[in-house]
Design an enzyme around this catalytic site. Sequence first.
Site, PDB file in Angstrom:
ATOM      1  N   CYS A 113      -8.027   5.513 -57.286  1.00 55.04           N
ATOM      2  CA  CYS A 113      -8.632   5.776 -58.601  1.00 55.04           C
ATOM      3  C   CYS A 113      -7.686   6.584 -59.483  1.00 55.04           C
ATOM      4  CB  CYS A 113      -9.945   6.538 -58.445  1.00 55.04           C
ATOM      5  SG  CYS A 113     -11.182   5.651 -57.496  1.00 55.04           S
TER       6      CYS A 113
HETATM    7  C1  BEZ Z   1      -9.367   5.559 -53.622  1.00 56.03           C
HETATM    8  O1  BEZ Z   1      -9.564   5.641 -54.819  1.00 56.03           O
HETATM    9  O2  BEZ Z   1      -8.269   5.748 -53.145  1.00 56.03           O
HETATM   10  C2  BEZ Z   1     -10.474   5.186 -52.698  1.00 56.03           C
HETATM   11  C3  BEZ Z   1     -11.781   5.478 -53.012  1.00 56.03           C
HETATM   12  C4  BEZ Z   1     -12.781   5.125 -52.122  1.00 56.03           C
HETATM   13  C5  BEZ Z   1     -12.449   4.483 -50.940  1.00 56.03           C
HETATM   14  C6  BEZ Z   1     -11.145   4.166 -50.663  1.00 56.03           C
HETATM   15  C7  BEZ Z   1     -10.147   4.516 -51.542  1.00 56.03           C
END
Ligand code: BEZ
Length: 216
Positions: free
Chosen positions: A46
């Site tokens: 994200c």
């Molecule tokens: C991420 O943004 O890295 C992420 C968020 C939730 C699960 C896996 C990755």
Amino acid sequence: MPGITLGDTVPNLDVETTYKNFKLHDYFADSWTVLFSHPGDFTPVCTTELGAMGKYAHEFEQRGVKLLGLSCDDIQSHKDWIPDIEAFTPGSKVTYPIIADPNKEIIPQLNMIDPIENGPSRALHIVGPDCKIKLSFLYPSTTGRNMDEVLRALDSLLMAAKHKNKIATPVNWKPYEPVVISPAVSDEEANKLFPKGFKTAQLPSKKGYLRVADVS
Ligand code: BEZ
């Protein structure tokens, strides 16, 4: 994908964002909007995606398109996270609002759920000025999106809308490349609509359905 989908009106929810609170339809009014969701703050993928959106913000602005993020945490958390986002992606500024959804009450209403995980996804809706969904992506949390593809798909939608859906864009199309003429348009109408003319691909079926026009 259960819930709202292409052609549906996005519900006019009251949302709390990092800029101000508003009703979604007030934000969507009179322009196109890219609405994109994230599983949570201070997560690696994200952080890269929101940074990329910040870096591409001028591209959306040039097209008169608004950005609206959503992440499943509260406003203070979003505000604390923004310096990390901007630091990780040099040249990025998070100039767009991010909706707070700490209790995950908004994402189901916007159909931004991963049905396998039964939790937040990386969903993205491109919403028209009529508040209806024109295109949706649904990615699992493990796969970051490609912002070039978001922009490319948006350019296709804008091009089709400009031509009242009488054209469509072929595989891997990019702006300034030729478009194809919708099967619903007769050759006679196409001659009027495309003064530069069009080319009909000569195919084994001889059905004449693949017509290419230059509209640049
Ligand atoms: C991420 O943004 O890295 C992420 C968020 C939730 C699960 C896996 C990755």
